[in-house]
Design a protein around this motif. Structure first.
Motif, PDB file in Angstrom:
ATOM      1  N   PHE A 242      -0.602  -5.026 -13.781  1.00 41.58           N
ATOM      2  CA  PHE A 242       0.125  -6.141 -14.388  1.00 41.58           C
ATOM      3  C   PHE A 242      -0.331  -7.492 -13.861  1.00 41.58           C
ATOM      4  O   PHE A 242       0.167  -8.529 -14.276  1.00 41.58           O
TER       5      PHE A 242
ATOM      6  N   TYR B 291       6.151   7.928  -6.981  1.00 40.52           N
ATOM      7  CA  TYR B 291       7.480   7.609  -6.451  1.00 40.52           C
ATOM      8  C   TYR B 291       7.419   6.423  -5.491  1.00 40.52           C
ATOM      9  O   TYR B 291       8.324   5.604  -5.440  1.00 40.52           O
ATOM     10  N   ALA B 292       6.340   6.366  -4.709  1.00 45.57           N
ATOM     11  CA  ALA B 292       6.193   5.264  -3.759  1.00 45.57           C
ATOM     12  C   ALA B 292       5.612   4.038  -4.433  1.00 45.57           C
ATOM     13  O   ALA B 292       5.317   3.048  -3.774  1.00 45.57           O
ATOM     14  N   ARG B 293       5.442   4.125  -5.755  1.00 40.22           N
ATOM     15  CA  ARG B 293       4.856   3.034  -6.549  1.00 40.22           C
ATOM     16  C   ARG B 293       3.471   2.664  -6.024  1.00 40.22           C
ATOM     17  O   ARG B 293       3.105   1.492  -5.971  1.00 40.22           O
ATOM     18  N   HIS B 294       2.762   3.676  -5.583  1.00 43.16           N
ATOM     19  CA  HIS B 294       1.337   3.485  -5.310  1.00 43.16           C
ATOM     20  C   HIS B 294       0.618   3.749  -6.631  1.00 43.16           C
ATOM     21  O   HIS B 294       0.460   4.891  -7.049  1.00 43.16           O
TER      22      HIS B 294
ATOM     23  N   ILE C 201      -5.373  -7.017   2.458  1.00 51.28           N
ATOM     24  CA  ILE C 201      -4.474  -6.409   1.476  1.00 51.28           C
ATOM     25  C   ILE C 201      -4.283  -7.310   0.265  1.00 51.28           C
ATOM     26  O   ILE C 201      -4.177  -6.835  -0.870  1.00 51.28           O
ATOM     27  N   LYS C 202      -4.278  -8.608   0.504  1.00 49.75           N
ATOM     28  CA  LYS C 202      -4.003  -9.525  -0.602  1.00 49.75           C
ATOM     29  C   LYS C 202      -5.261 -10.014  -1.309  1.00 49.75           C
ATOM     30  O   LYS C 202      -5.174 -10.795  -2.246  1.00 49.75           O
TER      31      LYS C 202
ATOM     32  N   GLN D 295      -4.839   0.922  -4.318  1.00 54.63           N
ATOM     33  CA  GLN D 295      -3.756   0.393  -5.160  1.00 54.63           C
ATOM     34  C   GLN D 295      -4.295  -0.740  -6.004  1.00 54.63           C
ATOM     35  O   GLN D 295      -4.942  -1.647  -5.501  1.00 54.63           O
TER      36      GLN D 295
ATOM     37  N   LYS E  54      -5.062   2.812   5.864  1.00 56.88           N
ATOM     38  CA  LYS E  54      -3.945   2.120   5.213  1.00 56.88           C
ATOM     39  C   LYS E  54      -4.481   0.924   4.417  1.00 56.88           C
ATOM     40  O   LYS E  54      -4.043   0.663   3.299  1.00 56.88           O
TER      41      LYS E  54
ATOM     42  N   VAL F 270      -3.819   0.567   0.503  1.00 56.61           N
ATOM     43  CA  VAL F 270      -3.047  -0.548  -0.063  1.00 56.61           C
ATOM     44  C   VAL F 270      -3.967  -1.629  -0.622  1.00 56.61           C
ATOM     45  O   VAL F 270      -3.721  -2.191  -1.686  1.00 56.61           O
TER      46      VAL F 270
ATOM     47  N   PRO G 175      -2.501  -8.706  12.300  1.00 56.49           N
ATOM     48  CA  PRO G 175      -1.701  -8.744  11.072  1.00 56.49           C
ATOM     49  C   PRO G 175      -2.223  -9.744  10.052  1.00 56.49           C
ATOM     50  O   PRO G 175      -2.150  -9.497   8.855  1.00 56.49           O
TER      51      PRO G 175
END
Ligand SMILES: Nc1ncnc2c1ncn2[C@@H]1O[C@H](COP(=O)(O)OP(=O)(O)OP(=O)(O)O)[C@@H](O)[C@H]1O
Ligand SMILES: [Mg+2]
Lengths: 670, 505
Positions: A587, A502-505, A636-637, A583, A575, A579, A629
Motif C-alpha cells: 500500500f 497473523y503477524a501482518r508480515h 528498516i525504514k 516485508q 530481523k 522486517v 538502534p
C-alpha cells in the motif's frame, strides 16, 4: 458473437484442432443449416425471451438475401428437428443429459433448452449425451431441445480483448450489463469481441506474397501499449490474392484473401477462432532465461519466476494470494497480463476495474490497464463456466505469445477450478479419487501448466507465457490433492504462511518453505544484469535466514540472552532481513514496486552490516554494543525513505555504518 | 394445468422421489398435501432423471408414506413477494408470515435464489462504518457493503457482539434510510428472543425484517431461510435505496442442513462429509452483499457461525473465510478471562479496510497504527510462550515491556462495556497510548513522522504518559514566571496527547 453458431461468418481460415479437423471437414456441409439457425434465433447475441423467438423474427425487416436464407432455414429446420436436435431427459445442477444426440460431437458447443443456455458436450454414449451447462439451469424442462452448433467451444482472438473483462466463456461483462444492468441472467446468448468498433489496421502483405502459418498479415494499434498483430492461423498458408489498403475496419471485415495449394480461397479477417481446450502450436520450446521482474523483493531476489515459467501461490484464506496476484498483475514486466478471477469474489474484480486504470506502468509510463485482459467468473457464477474460464484465459495468452509477447497469466484460484471439476465429476457419478476429486485432476493440472513456457512462435518470434496460479488449500493444509498435484508441475513455489499473515508480515511468503527451480538457469542473467555477486549474495542471505530459524527454536528454550554473541548477531541481522527486506508494503507508494537495482543495494547494505559485525566479533566487540538502534531504524525504514529513483541514501547509511564501526574498532583496539 | 401425483416412490430423509412425471422444470415448487390431515408441505425439484423426479421437501417428511399424500407441481419457481410492508414483520424459513400480520401482497415477486451480480455493476465498498468497538474499528474495520462474518464457538458472546454492532453501527450516511434483515437459522428460541429484544430496545423494530427457523423447525427450511432473507435485503437495498444490515445466525446450522440433504442424495462427500459444492453454495449467499455503481443502497452482511470444536480449519469457517471479506474471530481464552468482546485479533481480518480508512476516511495514521498493534500483539504471544518457560522475571527488558503491553492491550483496548460506544479517534488514540509502553525502537511499522505526531511519549520522551505529564508540570513550574510560556507548553502537551483521560498525580 462467439464463433461456432454463425457458420457463414466464420472465415474459412478458422482452424479446428488436429483431432477434430478431419471430422469437421467432412461434416461441415451438412452442419451449415443448424448452425445458421442460431443466427436466426439469437441475432448478435441479443437477449431473446424464451418462446418469443419466432414472433420477433417475423417482425424484423429482412433483406432479400436474408429472406432467402430464412426460407431455406424454415424448410431445413423442420427436417433438422428430427435429425440433430437432442432432447433433454435429465437435469442435475449444471449437468444436463439428453437423447437423440448420436450426431453430436464430443466437446461440441450446444444450446440447451428454450432459453438456449450455452453448454458443452462432455460425454457421448450412443444416442445419449451429457452436457455441462455454463448458465443457471433452473427452469429447464425435460423435452426441451438441445441444439447442435457443430463446433467446439471456442474463443474469438482479435482486437478488443485488452482492457476488457469477460466471463468464463468470453462474453464481455460490459455488454451483459447493457442488457441487464445489475445481475447476470441466464439465456443472454453468446457474444464476444465487439463487432462494431473500427480498428486502425495496417496491412503488412501485398498481392502475390506467400504467407505461412503464423505470419503477420496486419497490425492494429489496439491500445496505447500494445500493437496487436494479426497472424495467419496455424494451419493456413497460401498466396495473397487480395489485400485491403490500410484503413479502419471492424473485426468481421476481410482484409486479406489467400489461395492455398489446392486452390481454396481463405478469408483473413481481424480475428481468428480457436477451441479453448486445444493448445495453440508453436515452432519450438525454448528454455526460459529471463526472470519475470515483479518488483516484489522476495520474488525477484529470492524466488524468481522465469518468463515462461510456472509458479504456484498456495495459502489459506486471507494469507495474501489475491494481493500477491494483484501485485504481479500490476507491476510485472510482462507485455500482456491475463487476469483470471476464477471462482473468487466479485469485489476483487471490481477492484481491478477501478484501480488498474489509475496505475502507471513504471516502464512504459502508460496505464497498466492498456495491457490487461480480465476474465471474471466469480464464486456465485455458474460453476461450469468456472471450469472453462481457465482455458479461455490460457488460449488468449497463447495467442498473444504467438505475436512474440511475454505474457503473464494469473489464475485466482486454480483450486476453484479444480472444485468445479470435482462438482461436475460428482454429478456424473464418476468414481472419485482423493477427497472426491476425479482421478484426472492431476493430468488436467499438468495440461494447464504445460501450456505455459517460452517458445519460438510459428512466425519465428520469441514469446512466453508465465503462469502464476493461486491455490486455496482446504484448512490451509498443503497436503491436499490440488496443492500436491500443482507442486509437481510448477517450478516456483511461493508458500504463504498463516502465522506470518497473523503477524501482518506481508507478503506472508514463507522463505523457508518456498523455492524457485529457476535460480540456476537465471543465474547468468542476474550476474550480467544485476551484479556479479547477486546470486552469491542471495544464497548467503537465505542461508542466514535458515540459520536464524534454527536459532529461534533454541531461543524458545533458553532465551535469546543465553546465546553466544555470533549467533545473536545472526538473529539481529535476520530481523533486519525480515522486517527491512522481506516485508514489503503493497500500500506504500514507494514500496509497492521496487526495481532490481534497489533490491540488490538494500540486500547488499544488510550484508555490509553483517560483515562489519563479523569483523567486530573477531575483535571481541559484544553484539549488544554493535547493535545500533539508529542504524537499524535507518535500514528498516529505507524502503520508505529512499526513493526508487535516487538510491544515494543507501550509500549514506553505509557511510554511517562504517563510521560507527570505525569508532567501535578504535575503542576496542585501544 | 397443474398435475397431481398420488404416489410417492421413495422417501429418504428430506427427499422424496416420484416416478412417471413429465413436464416439470428444474427448481419447480411442489405442494404436498397429506390426504387425511390436509397438512401442507412445500418442496422443490432438485433433480430430474427421465421421468423420475427428486424433490427436496422443506418441512419434515415424517408422516409421509408412499400413498398418503397428493403432490402438485405448481409450475412456479421458489419465489417470495417483496414490498416495503415487510419491514417490521416476521417470516418463517420459506417466507410465510408467522406473526399474525397477514399475507404480504405484492405484484413484485422474486426468485429467492437471486442471480449473480455482474462485477462490472458493483461498486467497490469504501465507506467506513463506526461500530464503537475499538478492536473492530481500528483493527478489523467494517465497511459498508462488506460481508464480514463472526467466527465464534459454542457459548461465546457472539450474540452480544452482534447486538452491540446492530445498536451502535452507523450504517447510513446523512438522510439515508436503513433496514435490518435478521435471519435465524436453526437457533434456540432464547437466541431469537435476545435479538428481538435488542431491536426493540434500540427502537428499530419497524426497520427490521425477521426470518426465523428455530432449532426445532424443519431442517430443509434452513436452506431457504437465508435466501429469502437476502432476497428481501436485495429488494430493500437495490430497489428501495436503503442501507441494509443483514445479520444471520447460525451458518453452521445452514451447512449442516446442506450436508444432511447431500447425504440423503447419496452424493460423493468432500471434507468431513460436507458436499463438494459447499463453497459455491455458500458463495451464492455471501456474494449477495455489496454495493452497486448505479444504485443507492447497500447490503452489509454479518453472518455468524459457530466453529465446531473452535476449529478454524473446519470446512464451515474455512470455506466461509475463503469467500467473505475477512472475519472477526472470537477466542475462548479471552472469553474465559472475561474480556468482552473476546475478539482474537490475530486471525481476524478485514480485507476491505485498506481502502476505507486513512486520511479522508478515518485518520492518516490508521493503517500503520493497526499494523503496529498487530505486529506487537503477535510478538506478545511469542514472549508469553517464552515466559512460560523462563518465567517473566528472566525476560529481557524489551520482552517485559511486551508482557505489559499485552496485558494492558487486552484490558483496555479489547475489553469494553457492552454499551460503550467509542469514537474512532478515541480508539486510535488509545492504541497509541498503549504503544508508548513499548520502547520506541520496537515500533518498526510506524514512520518517524507518525511517531512524532501521535505517540504520546514524544512530548517529553519518558515513555510513560503519567511521567510525561509530571515532567510537563515540572517544566512549567520552572517556567512559572513566564506564565504565557507555561500556558503554551501546557497547550502543546494537551495537543500532542489528545483525547486521553488521565489524572496527574
Ligand atoms: N503484500 C501485502 N501487503 C499488505 N497487505 C497484504 C498483503 N498481502 C495480504 N495483505 C492483507 O491480507 C488481506 C488478505 O489478502 P488476500 O485477499 O490476498 O488473501 P487471499 O489469500 O487471497 O485470501 P482468499 O483465499 O480468502 O481469497 C488483504 O486484504 C490485506 O489486508
Ligand atoms: Mg483471494
Amino acid at each position: 458473437m462467439n464463433g461456432a453458431h454463425r457458420k457463414q461468418d466464420i472465415p474459412e481460415a478458422v482452424v479446428i484442432p488436429e483431432t477434430e479437423n478431419a471430422a469437421k471437414a467432412e461434416t461441415s456441409a451438412e452442419e451449415k443449416p443448424y448452425v445458421s439457425d442460431k443466427l436466426e434465433t439469437a441475432p448478435d447475441g441479443e437477449m431473446v425471451p424464451a418462446g418469443k423467438t419466432e414472433a420477433k423474427d417475423e417482425e424484423e425487416t429482412l433483406t432479400p438475401d436474408e429472406v432467402l436464407t430464412k426460407k431455406d432455414l424454415k424448410r431445413e429446420k423442420a427436417e433438422k428437428a428430427k435429425r440433430v436436435n437432442g432432447v433433454i431427459t435429465g437435469i442435475n445442477g449444471p449437468v444436463v443429459t439428453g437423447t437423440g444426440m448420436a450426431n453430436f460431437k464430443m466437446r461440441e458447443m450446444v444450446m440447451v433448452g428454450d432459453k438456449k443456455l450455452i453448454g458443452e458436450v462432455i460425454i457421448l454414449d450412443g444416442d445419449i449425451g451429457t452436457i455441462q451447462v455454463y448458465e443457471e439451469t433452473e427452469g429447464l424442462r425435460t423435452g426441451e431441445p438441445i441444439l447442435s452448433t457443430g463446433n467446439p467451444l471456442s474463443v474469438k482472438l482479435g482486437p478488443g480483448m485488452l482492457k476488457n473483462m469477460f466471463d468464463g466463456i468470453q462474453r464481455p461483462l460490459a455488454k451483459i450489463k447493457e442488457k441487464s444492468p445489475i445481475f447476470i441472467p441466464e439465456g443472454i446468448g453468446l457474444m464476444s469481441l465487439d463487432e462494431e468498433t473500427e480498428w486502425e489496421t495496417h496491412i503488412k502483405v501485398k498481392v502475390g506474397d506467400k504467407l505461412t502459418p503464423g505470419q503477420i498479415y496486419a497490425t492494429v494499434p489496439e491500445t496505447l501499449m500494445v500493437e496487436h498483430k494479426l497472424m495467419v492461423p496455424p494451419d493456413v498458408s497460401g498466396e495473397v490474392i487480395e489485400a485491403e489498403a490500410d484503413g479502419k475496419y471492424n473485426i468481421e471485415h476481410t482484409v486479406v484473401k489467400i489461395k492455398d495449394q489446392d486452390g481454396n480461397i481463405k478469408e483473413l479477417k481481424l480475428y481468428q477462432e480457436w477451441p479453448i481446450r486445444t493448445p495453440r502450436p508453436s515452432a519450438m520450446r525454448l528454455e526460459p532465461t529471463k526472470p519475470l521482474i515483479t518488483g516484489q523483493r522476495i520474488i525477484d531476489t529470492f524466488f524468481p519466476i522465469a518468463k515462461g515459467g510456472t509458479a504456484a501461490i498456495p495459502g489459506g484464506f486471507g494469507t495474501g494470494k489475491t494481493m500477491t496476484q494483484h501485485q504481479l498483475a500490476k507491476w510485472s514486466d510482462a507485455d500482456i497480463i491475463i487476469y483470471i478471477g476464477c471462482g473468487e469474489r466479485g469485489n476483487e474484480m471490481t477492484e481491478v476495474i477501478e484501480d488498474f486504470p489509475k496505475l502507471i506502468d513504471p516502464r512504459s509510463g502508460k496505464s497498466i490497464m492498456e495491457r490487461t485482459v480480465m476474465i471474471a467468473n466469480t464464486s456465485n457464477m455458474p460453476v461450469a463456466a468456472r471450469e472453462a474460464s481457465i482455458y479461455t484465459g490460457i488460449t488468449m495468452a497463447e495467442y498473444f505469445r504467438d505475436m512474440g509477447y511475454d505474457v503473464a497469466i494469473m489464475a485466482d484460484s486454480t483450486s476453484r477450478w479444480a472444485e468445479a471439476l470435482r462438482e461436475i465429476s460428482g454429478r456424473l457419478e464418476e468414481m472419485p479419487a482423493e477427497e472426491g476429486y476425479p482421478a484426472y485432476l492431476s493430468s488436467r493440472i499438468a495440461e494447464f501448466y504445460e501450456r505455459g513456457g517460452a517458445v519460438k512462435s510459428l512466425s519465428g518470434e520469441d514469446g512466453s507465457i508465465s503462469i502464476i496460479g493461486a491455490v486455496s488449500p482446504a484448512g490451509g493444509d498443503f497436503s491436499e490433492p490440488v496443492t500436491e498435484n500443482t507442486k509437481r508441475f510448477v517450478n516456483t513455489f511461493l508458500g504463504l504462511d498463516k502465522n506470518l499473515a497473523y503477524a501482518r508480515h506481508y507478503p506472508a511468503i514463507n522463505w523457508l518453505s518456498s523455492y524457485s527451480g529457476y535460480m540456476k538457469t537465471l543465474g547468468e542473467w542476474y550476474e550480467d544484469n544485476v551484479a556479479e555477486d547477486a546470486v552469491d549474495l542471495r544464497n548467503k542471505m537465505l542461508d542466514l535466514l535458515f540459520q536464524e530459524s534454527k536459532l529461534q527454536e533454541m531461543v524458545m528454550l533458553i532465551g535469546e540472552e543465553a546465546l553466544p554473541d555470533d549467533q545473536r548477531w545472526v538473529i539481529d541481522i535476520s530481523k533486519l532481513l525480515r522486517v527491512g527486506f522481506l516485508q514489503q508494503n503493497a500500500f506504500d507508494k514507494e514500496d509497492t514496486y521496487v526495481p532490481m537495482e534497489k533490491q540488490y543495494k538494500m540486500l547488499k547494505l544488510i550484508d555490509h552490516l553483517y560483515e562489519k559485525g563479523l569483523e567486530g566479533l573477531k575483535k571481541g566487540i559484544p553484539t549488544s554494543v554493535m547493535k545500533n538502534p539508529e542504524i537499524e531504524n535507518d535500514i528498516i525504514k529505507m524502503k520508505y525513505t529512499i526513493p526508487n529513483k535516487d538510491l544515494s541514501g543507501i550509500d549514506k547509511i553505509q557511510d554511517r555504518i562504517d563510521r560507527f564501526f570505525d569508532d567501535l574498532n578504535r575503542k576496542y583496539s585501544s | 394445468m397443474k398435475k397431481e401425483y398420488l404416489k410417492i416412490d421413495d422417501i429418504n430423509g428430506p427427499l422424496i422421489q416420484i416416478d412417471g412425471v413429465d413436464d416439470v422444470f428444474y427448481g419447480e415448487v411442489v405442494d404436498i398435501k397429506e390426504k387425511a390431515s390436509g397438512q401442507m408441505r412445500k418442496g422443490k425439484v432438485i433433480k430430474i432423471d427421465g421421468e423420475t423426479v427428486t424433490i427436496q421437501v422443506f418441512q419434515s417428511t415424517s408422516g409421509l408414506s408412499s400413498n398418503n399424500a397428493k403432490t402438485t407441481f405448481t409450475g412456479e419457481a421458489m419465489e417470495i413477494p417483496v414490498s416495503e410492508e415487510m419491514l417490521g414483520r416476521v417470516f418463517n424459513g420459506i417466507g410465510e408470515p408467522i406473526d399474525n400480520g397477514g399475507e404480504i401482497y405484492s405484484e413484485d415477486t422474486r426468485n429467492i435464489n437471486g442471480m449473480p451480480i455482474n462485477p462490472m455493476s458493483r461498486q467497490y465498498p469504501r465507506n467506513f462504518i463506526q461500530t464503537g468497538i475499538s478492536s473492530i474499528d481500528v483493527l478489523t474495520t467494517l465497511i459498508r457493503g462488506q460481508k464480514l462474518p463472526i467466527f465464534s464457538g459454542n457459548g461465546l458472546s457472539h450474540n452480544e457482539l452482534a447486538a452491540q454492532i446492530v445498536r451502535q453501527a452507523k450504517i447510513t450516511g446523512e438522510g439515508e434510510d436503513f433496514a435490518i434483515v435478521f435471519c435465524a437459522i436453526g437457533v434456540k428460541h432464547d437466541d431469537e428472543k435476545f435479538f428481538r429484544k435488542t431491536f426493540e430496545d434500540a427502537g428499530v423494530m419497524d426497520h427490521v425484517v425477521m426470518y426465523v427457523n428455530y432449532a426445532d423447525d424443519p431442517v430443509a427450511e434452513r436452506t431457504t431461510a437465508p435466501r429469502a432473507a437476502l432476497t428481501t435485503a436485495e429488494y430493500l437495498a437495490f430497489d428501495k435505496g436503503m442501507n441494509v444490515l443483514v445479520v444471520m445466525s447460525d451458518i453452521t446450522a445452514y451447512a449442516e442442513a446442506l450436508r444432511e440433504i447431500s447425504s440423503a442424495r447419496e452424493e460423493v462427500p468432500s471434507r468431513k462429509g460436507y458436499p463438494g459444492y459447499m463453497y459455491s453454495d455458500l458463495a451464492s449467499l455471501y456474494e449477495r452483499a455489496g454495493m452497486l455503481k448505479d444504485k443507492k443502497g447497500s447490503i452489509t452482511f454479518l453472518p455468524i457461525l459457530t466453529m465446531p470444536n473452535d476449529d478454524i480449519t473446519h470446512p464451515i469457517p474455512d470455506l466461509t473465510g475463503f469467500i467473505t471479506e475477512g472475519q472477526v474471530v472470537l477466542g475462548r481464552d479471552l472469553e474465559q478471562r472475561s474480556i468482552y468482546p473476546p475478539i482474537d485479533i490475530l486471525p481476524s481480518l478485514s480485507r476491505l479496510m485498506k481502502d476505507g480508512i486513512g486520511e479522508g476516511y478515518t485518520r492518516e495514521d490508521h493503517q500503520d497504527l493497526a499494523n503496529q498493534l498487530f505486529a506487537a500483539y503477535s510478538r506478545v504471544q511469542e514472549v508469553r510462550d517464552l515466559s512460560q518457560i523462563m518465567g517473566e522475571d528472566d525476560l529481557s527488558e524489551t520482552d517485559k515491556s511486551y508482557m505489559k503491553f499485552g496485558r494492558e492491550f487486552e484490558k483496555r483496548f479489547l475489553n469494553q462495556e457492552f454499551d460503550e460506544n467509542r469514537t474512532i479517534e478515541e480508539s486510535l488514540d488509545l492504541g497509541w497510548e498503549l504503544l508508548s509502553i513499548l520502547p520506541v525502537t520496537e515500533l518498526d511499522r510506524l514512520s518517524p513522522k507518525l511517531i512524532d505526531k501521535y505517540l504520546p511519549k514524544t512530548v517529553y520522551g519518558t515513555g510513560d504518559l503519567r511521567a510525561d505529564l509530571k515532567k510537563a508540570q515540572e517544566t512549567m513550574d520552572e517556567e512559572v514566571k513566564d506564565v504565557k510560556k507555561g500556558d503554551k507548553k501546557l497547550e502543546k502537551a494537551e495537543k500532542d496527547a489528545p483525547n486521553i483521560e488521565y489524572e496527574v498525580s
